[in-house]
Structure formats: structure tokens, C-alpha cells
Write an enzyme that holds these catalytic residues in place. Structure first.
Site, PDB file in Angstrom:
ATOM      1  CB  CYS A   1      -1.027  -0.011   1.127  1.00  0.00           C
ATOM      2  SG  CYS A   1      -0.429   0.391   2.756  1.00  0.00           S
ATOM      3  CG  MET A   2       2.327   2.674   3.068  1.00  0.00           C
ATOM      4  SD  MET A   2       3.762   2.671   4.097  1.00  0.00           S
ATOM      5  CE  MET A   2       4.832   1.471   3.602  1.00  0.00           C
TER       6      MET A   2
ATOM      7  CG  MET B   1      -4.061   2.777  -1.943  1.00  0.00           C
ATOM      8  SD  MET B   1      -2.579   2.117  -1.223  1.00  0.00           S
ATOM      9  CE  MET B   1      -2.247   3.326   0.028  1.00  0.00           C
TER      10      MET B   1
ATOM     11  N   GLY C   1      -3.088   4.332   4.181  1.00  0.00           N
ATOM     12  CA  GLY C   1      -4.396   3.698   4.331  1.00  0.00           C
ATOM     13  C   GLY C   1      -4.567   2.959   5.639  1.00  0.00           C
ATOM     14  CD  GLN C   2      -2.211  -1.592   6.350  1.00  0.00           C
ATOM     15  OE1 GLN C   2      -2.512  -2.496   7.101  1.00  0.00           O
ATOM     16  NE2 GLN C   2      -1.172  -1.671   5.536  1.00  0.00           N
TER      17      GLN C   2
END
Lengths: 78, 801
Positions: free
Chosen positions: B172-173, B347, B384-385
């Protein structure tokens, strides 16, 4: 019985939506373009539907929640 | 509910809403926080915690009574969200109370998962490690708390001398990380959320914050309601909820973002509107090296000019689909010194086979134009987390990394880590472990074919649903008796149902924790309720396995003095669950980890400072009066204590060791898979407002499940008409790797252009990652979930012989 406190972010210059004329909604004191409300419903699905209806109003650009009581769901009476 | 209680609750709800509406208003200050909580009546205990879901880092106040979370209020004291919560945060308390919580360890016997004791479960894991320590892997998460990730990191790298530990954050990153490292020599954004309150122009580069980061998005939109003029530019491949608020919508062809960024750079130079002073004082140029390395090699201003000369607005229109007029509009905006511009991405730029390149180019646009280092002028990635930054990027739970920005390949970094951990010299392995895609490839491959990973322990994530090309990266291991999958989780998931051993975990306020959000803010909370059944903290699970190996005599579980790797003050036996909360293990691990944070100027304050605060942004530096001060704007003299006096801006971790940031030369390239005659459409995958990632928590919350009950495929109306497909009809989305059957949504929440479909990945019944492509960025190793070639057919047709 779900109880939710929420803040409507009204679109600039527009009055609060007519959907607020609902006995399940209590309207607080407007602060600029923000309007605090309380939604009390019999079932949790109702509060979500009500908030979605409000968010869909052209007078409202967003709805954010400030408080929610979960006790009806997690505290099972004997 | 009795009327008195309802009256209490209504009063509390109205007080909270009124207070949240008043934040930021000088005319009507909010009422005291205590008033709101007192209205809930007696017996309710309130304490803070960051929200469990996304990387925004909103704080909530959690109301507990009789061992249950009974109420949630937005934390008015929290600068991030100022008392407001999105629809997911509103329901966060209910995420604990799904009916099917995992409550006992389960071992697969004769094909079925059967209950076993914790002692047996810990023994099984220890057996798998002992069998072949080098073939054991740990797959973690950006939802690990900082102490959880630190414990896993120490267990693997400081104990087993094994670097096969990688997180789902790789998916994700990771490209944001490599972008920051390539440009500034150090990870994470220089700015913070205050930029959203100050910017004149906000540019969304392929992200949809109206759904994914709604509280942050509200900070932008709120400014408009206050009469401020904020221009919002939405650069996307499909229309989203964010588009509805945008002043300009620029729709680009997948991968065209590199052309757009190069086009802006071209115009800055061609028009002479770049910031000459900023360039002279703070920038250097970089280009790809051979063989390719993240730091590349030096380039000249002349080489840079020659490279971008080709990216005229007309050429960029041809490559990206965005009109030359709109490219000029962007170039003109960045050329103005009287505006403050903030770029946001998530993303769309990270899940990209050229993720490092596009991240670097957006930084280059800001740097060359001088839109950097002032409040409102910033290139900022969002996560996102909830602890992708805190746990993965800062603790370094990646296959190549060590805590505090160190890497295993660096002799000095290994030596420092061994000293902090008090383990013998040479304990930390110098060879990077397997990154996520490689780890699962090696797990799915038979041992005889070189598949040298025999066991993976998964904590706090769901790779059975999120790995790209699941048919190749996940399923084969499930048919191989040599391979063993261990999963710690809170609910049954697409991964636990395939696991050999399932461990029930505590979640969120059932345990102590520390997260780190997107703006470098470290946030602490305490356990407020107990987990159900035999569910236990992930950190305890790691320590218990380490201790079992120590008990068996494994040398790696001892430090230089022969003590247990996780020995606690007072020798409290925390591997015994009954004693785990006799001491604050989080505080002990955090204080140990804190020693690592100085090298890259990611200084953290003592644990107890975070107990008092609603998070603090690093570097947090002690003041002469003993207090601790956070830093909002890194590299800027007016706020960052590590910038030398008189420098103004100083990139003090510069790759060129001269205080300069790097402006990269990166050409536009086409993606590895593009639509063709057989698979004529683009597929993009992503998230939705109601569900958080794979929906394992939000799917258990009835109002959210009802609001978004099942996945779908967004299809353009003209495409649907051409194919004779109606709204709601079931279709097959199929790539060269697999297929997924979904109902069609035409003119729904998102509006893709012709030749393009979008599918969310939250629904485990419709695994779109059987279709996606595992091709990844060469530096970040992050796969591209945003583009591959598919065909869409009516299901009846697809199933016909």
C-alpha cells in the site's frame, strides 16, 4: 435504542434541509454553516438511513458523527 | 431503554455535536469536554484511543461500562479530527462485537480446524521454527501497533538472524517510501495536515479522500463554507465522490500521471517560472543508474532540461489524455509564487509499477517550483492503515530494514542494532529477506523447485484476500503438505479458512497500543476492555514463541549476557499470559525502540508523554524547560530544530550529503500490461467508504454491511449499452490470471470512462485479486493493483461452452 449526535455541514448560504422535520431528529443551535443534531431511532438501520438521506440533500455537503451510543447492541439484558 | 437514560444519552449526544460544531469557531467556543461525558451518566469510563481504521489518525473517546465499549465520541481535544468522525469511526466500537470472534487456538487436523490449547499452539510454532529457522517467515501489517511490530522485528532479525519479515504495507505505501528516500534521503512527509488548512490549491493525484480520508477532506471543504477560496484539482482515471467537489477534473489514461508531472516540469522551465533561488540553494539532479539503484546517479541541469524538453503540453495530451490546455493550467499554477499548493496522493501513485518514479516526479514539481517548506506548500502522501507509518516505516518491519531508518545491508546500522538489542556481533543478517511478492512466491513454490519458505506466520492482515494474483501467490501453498500457514486474527477471514494454525487475537482497545499516522503523529492508548475467550495480544504471542524457543535452548533467543531476548524489568515472566499485564510491555518495548529513532531525526518522546497527549509529530525534541516539543514542518528552519540557523530550508539527510534534495529524471513509460484484442479493458481496484480494506471488521458491523452489502463492478454506461449489459446484471471480469463474477453498477458512486472498470476488494466472496497482476515497482516492490487488462462478459455468455 440508538442515539447519535452528528454535525451537518451545510452548503454556504443555504437553509437547513426539510428532512430535518422528522420527529426522530432534534436540531441544536446552528453555528455558522454547521448544525448539530441528535438522531434517536428504534433500530440502528434507521439512523444510518436518516443520516444518508441528510447527506444526500443538496443543502448538505457532509455529515460527520460526534457521538454514538452502542450500549443497546453490546449490553444484552438477562 | 428507560426514559431517564434516553434523556441522558440525548443530552450527551447533543453536547458532543454542539461542541464539534463549535470547534474552530471563535464566536462560540465548545463546552468543556467533561460536561459531555458526565451527561452519559454514572458508570461509564472514558479514555482516548486513535481510531482503528485508516491512516488519518482521528482520536476517539471510548466509553466503557461493565467490560464493554458502549459509546464512542469524537475527541474534541484531538487536532486531527476536532471531535468529528466519519461513518467508519462512528462504528469503530462495534468492530469488537461481531458474533464470530475467534476465541480459541485452532489447528488443522484431517482437513478440519479443531481447538487446541495455547501451550500446544505455541509449541507447534516453535517446532516449525526449530525445523529450519531460515525457512520461517513473518508477514505483518501496517495495523500492527508499534510495540507489536518492534517485537516481531526483534524476534526475527535480532533473534533468528532471519530477514524474511515483510508487511502488507508493502502493498500500500512502499512506493511513497522509496519516493521520499530517493528525493530527500529520509522517509515520510515534511508537512502535516495543517497544510490542508493553509493551501490555496489542493491537487489530488489519483486519490479519493472524500471516501478514503473523509475527515481530512472535510478540512478542505469546511474552508469553503467559511468563505475561503480553495481550488481543488482532481487528477484521476475515473470520477469519484471527490470529483463532485472539484473545480477541475482531469481524467488521465492509466500511467499517464508520469507524463503529466513531466509536462508541468517542462512548462516551469520553458516559461522560466521555476524557482531559481530554491534551485540554486537546495536542489540537485538525479537519473537512473545501471544497474538500477534507488540512489541513481548524478545528473546535470542541462540533462534535466534536455529530458523534459519532449514533454510539451501537446505531447503530454497524447500520452496522458489530459488536454494541453489543462496541462498549461497546472503549469501556470505551479509557476505562481502568490499561491500555496498542496499535493495529496495515496494508492493511485503507490500501487504503480512506476511508483517510485511518479512519487519522485511529484516531489520534483513542488521542489522546482519552490512550493515546498511553507504551511500550505507541500507534497504529502496519505496512508491507508493506522500505523503504516509508525510501525512499518519507522520501526522498519520490512525485509531490508532495521528500526529508525536503518537497513540490514549497512554494516554500521547492523552494529548499532546489535548494540541496542545487546546481542552478539554478527547476529543481524546482512542479506535482505524476501519482500512480500517474493515471500509468497517462495511459499507457493514446492521445496523441490527452490521454494525455501516452509512456514509463514501472518499477524493482523489478510493476504488470502489482498495478495495480487492469488491463484499464483497463495493457493498453491495450500495444496502442498510441506507448507504451513499460521494466522493470528480476530475473525475468520479468507486467510484463516486456509490456515494450518489459527490464533485468536485481541484487537484495538482490548490491548495497549501505539500507532503512527500519516503526518508523523505517534498516538498511544491503553487497554480498556478484555478480549473475548482466549484471544490474546499479538505481541504476547510473539514473546511467548520466543520464550518457548529460549526454553528449548535456541541461542538466538538469548542476548549477549544469556538473558531472554524479551527480558522485562524485574524479570516479570510476561510469556505467561496471566502475568502479561503485570507490567506495561508496550512501554518497555517503546522505550527500547526509542533509542533507534535519533539517527534519522525521527526522535520520539518518552512513552509517558504520549499518555498525556493526543499524539505528537516527530521529531519530538526536549526543550530547556524539560517539556517536549513536536515538529510540524520538517526541513524548515522556522519549525524544525534540526535545521541549522540561517539555512532556511535544509535537507539534512540529503543523498548527496550537501543538504540538497534530488530532482529526478524519469521518463513516461507504458505499463507492463495494457488492453489488447483479447482483454480490451482496464481494471482498477480499490476501496469504498463503508468498508475498511478487506471488510473483516466493517463487514461485521450491521449498518455498514447493509449500506454496502456486496462488491460490484463499475461499468461505463456506453460500454454497458454496447455489450447489452444492464444494471445489476452478473458479469465475469477476467484476466489472463483468473476471473471474478460480480454484479454491474452503472452510473453508481464512481463513473469510469469507456474501456475502464473498477472493482472494490472488500468482499471475500468476490475475490478480485484472482484477476490482478503481481507486476511491481523495481525499487519499492509494490504491486500495481490499479491497472491490468481484462475482459467483461455477461455471465451466461462466459459460462457457455
Amino acid at each position: 435504542m440508538p442515539v447519535v449526535g452528528a454535525v451537518l455541514h451545510l452548503r454556504p448560504g443555504l437553509e437547513p434541509p426539510t428532512e430535518l422535520d422528522d420527529p426522530r431528529i432534534t436540531v441544536g443551535e446552528r453555528n455558522g454553516d454547521k448544525l448539530p443534531i441528535v438522531v434517536v431511532t428504534d433500530h440502528r438501520r434507521e439512523d444510518r438511513q436518516l443520516l444518508e438521506q441528510l447527506e444526500a440533500s443538496p443543502h448538505v455537503h457532509a455529515v460527520f458523527v460526534a457521538f454514538v451510543d452502542h450500549s443497546d447492541l453490546v449490553e444484552v439484558s438477562p | 431503554m428507560n426514559p431517564d437514560r434516553r434523556t441522558f444519552l440525548k443530552g450527551a449526544a447533543m453536547a458532543a455535536a454542539t461542541a464539534a460544531a463549535a470547534t474552530g469557531s471563535a464566536a462560540t467556543p465548545p463546552p468543556p469536554v467533561e460536561d459531555i461525558r458526565d451527561r452519559m451518566g454514572p458508570g461509564v469510563h472514558w479514555d482516548k484511543a486513535p481510531c482503528r481504521f485508516c491512516g488519518t489518525g482521528c482520536h476517539v473517546q471510548v466509553g466503557t461500562r461493565d467490560g464493554k465499549v458502549v459509546a464512542i465520541a469524537g475527541a474534541l481535544e484531538a487536532e486531527v479530527n476536532k471531535g468529528l468522525l466519519c461513518v467508519k469511526g462512528y462504528h469503530v466500537g462495534l468492530a469488537l462485537y461481531g458474533q464470530d470472534r475467534l476465541t480459541t487456538p485452532l489447528l488443522r487436523k484431517d482437513g478440519k480446524l479443531v481447538p487446541i490449547s495455547w501451550e500446544q499452539a505455541i509449541g507447534v510454532i516453535a517446532d516449525r521454527v526449530e525445523m529450519d529457522p531460515a525457512g520461517f517467515a513473518f508477514y505483518g501489517s501496517g495495523q500492527w501497533t508499534i510495540p507489536e511490530g518492534y517485537a516481531a522485528q526483534k524476534f526475527m532479525k535480532g533473534g533468528l538472524s532471519n530477514n524474511h519479515i515483510d508487511p502488507n504495507a508493502r502493498l500500500c505505501m512502499a512506493s511513497a517510501v522509496t519516493g521520499f528516500l530517493a528525493v530527500y534521503g529520509v522517509d515520510e512527509p515534511a508537512g502535516c495536515y495543517t497544510d490542508l488548512d493553509e493551501a490555496d490549491v489542493v491537487i489530488l493525484w489519483g486519490n479519493n479522500p472524500a471516501e478514503m480520508h473523509p475527515v481530512l477532506f472535510s478540512r478542505i471543504i469546511d474552508r469553503r463554507t467559511r468563505g475561503e477560496n480553495v481550488t481543488l484539482i482532481d487528477i484521476q482515471t475515473r470520477r469519484t465522490r471527490s470529483t463532485a467537489h472539484a473545480d477541475h477534473y482531469l481524467e488521465f489514461q492509466p500511467h499517464g500521471d508520469l507524463a503529466i508531472a513531466n509536462g508541468i516540469l517542462h512548462l516551469l522551465v520553458a516559461n522560466g517560472t521555476y524557482d531559481q533561488t530554491f534551485l540554486d540553494q537546495h536542489l540537485a539532479f538525479r537519473k537512473a543508474s545501471d544497474p538500477p539503484e534507488l540512489k541513481g546517479q548524478a545528473a546535470t541541469w542541462e540533462e534535466f532540461q534536455a529530458h523534459i524538453a519532449a514533454y510539451t503540453p501537446e505531447k503530454v495530451e497524447e500520452l496522458s489524455g489530459v488536454s494541453a490546455r489543462d496541462i498549461r493550467m497546472l503549469g501556470d499554477l505551479f509557476g505562481r509564487r502568490d499561491l500555496k499548493i498542496t499535493s495529496l496522493w495515496c494508492m493511485g501513485m503507490n500501487q504503480h509499477t512506476r511508483g517510485t518514479a511518479i512519487n519522485s516526479l511529484v516531489h520534483a514539481v513542488h521542489l522546482l517550483s519552490g512550493h515546498f517548506g511553507k504551511p500550505g506548500d507541500a507534497p504529502t502522501s496519505l496512508t491507508g492503515q493506522p500505523s503504516a507509518c509508525g510501525t512499518v516505516r519507522e520501526v522498519g518491519t520490512l525485509a531490508h530494514a532495521l528500526p529508525g531508518g536503518r537497513v540490514v545491508a549497512n554494516d554500521k546500522h547492523r552494529q548499532q542494532s546489535e548494540e541496542f538489542w545487546n546481542v552478539p556481533a554478527g547476529r543481524v543478517n546482512a542479506k535482505p529477506g524476501y519482500h512480500t511478492v517474493k515471500m509468497w512466491e517462495q511459499f507457493s513454490k514446492p521445496k523441490a523447485d527452490g521454494g525455501d519458505i516452509h512456514t509463514i506466520w501472518v499477524q493482523v492482515t489478510n493476504p488470502g484476500q489482498t495478495l495480487p494474483n492469488r491463484n499464483a501467490l497463495f493457493d498453491p501453498s495450500r495444496k502442498d503438505p510441506d507448507k504451513f500457514l499460521i494466522v493470528s486474527d480476530v475473525y475468520p477471514t479468507a486467510t484463516t479458512v486456509e490456515a494450518d494454525l489459527v490464533l485468536p487475537s485481541a484487537m484495538w482497545v482490548e490491548k495497549n497500543g501505539v500507532f503512527g499516522n500519516s503526518e508523523r503523529r505517534t498516538q498511544q492508548w491503553f487497554r480498556q476492555v478484555k478480549p473475548p475467550g482466549q484471544a490474546r495480544d499479538d505481541c504476547w504471542q510473539t514473546i511467548a514463541v520466543a520464550h518457548e524457543l529460549f526454553r528449548r535452548g535456541m541461542p538466538g533467543m538469548k542476548d549477549k549476557d544469556g538473558r531472554f531476548l524479551f527480558a522485562m524489568p524485574g524479570d516479570v515472566p510476561v510469556w505467561d499470559w496471566n502475568r502479561y499485564y503485570d507490567i506495561n510491555v508496550d512501554e518497555v518495548l517503546f522505550e527500547e525502540y526509542r533509542k533507534f529513532t535519533r539517527m534519522k531525526h525521527k526522535d520520539l518522546a518518552p512513552y509517558q508523554e504520549y499518555v498525556k497527549a493526543y499524539g505528537m509529530r516527530w521529531p519530538v525534541v526536549q526543550q530547556p524547560d524539560g517539556s517536549w516539543r513536536e515538529t510540524r514542518f520538517r526541513f524548515s528552519e522556522f519549525d524544525d530544530p534540526y535545521v541549522e540557523k540561517g539555512k532556511g530550508i535544509q535537507f539534512y539527510h540529503s543523498n548527496t550529503e550537501d543538504g540538497r534534495a534530488q530532482v529526478w529524471i524519469h521518463p513516461h513509460e507504458y505499463p507492463p500490461e495494457r488492453p489488447d484484442q483479447d482483454y480490451p479493458m482496464w481494471l482498477c481496484t480499490g476501496r469504498v467508504l463503508e468498508h475498511w480494506h478487506t471488510g473483516t471488521m466493517t463487514g461485521r458491523i450491521p449498518p455498514l454491511r447493509r449500506a454496502m452489502p456486496a462488491s460490484y463492478v463499475e461499468l461505463n454506461r456506453e460500454d454497458a449499452q454496447r455489450m447489452g449489459i444492464s444494471n445489476g446484471e452478473l458479469v465475469r471480469v477476467e484476466s489472463r490470471r483468473g476471473h471474478c463474477d460480480l454484479p454491474v453498477w452503472i452510473d453508481g458512486r464512481g463513473r469510469p470512462p469507456q474501456g475502464y472498470v473498477f472493482v472494490p476488494f472488500f468482499d471475500e466472496r468476490m475475490l478480485i485479486n484472482r484477476v490482478t497482476l503481481e507486476a511491481h515497482d523495481p525499487f519499492s516492490k509494490q504491486p500495481d493493483y490499479k491497472k491490468c487488462a481484462v475482459r467483461v462478459t455477461r455471465l451466461a455468455v462466459a459460462g457457455a461452452p
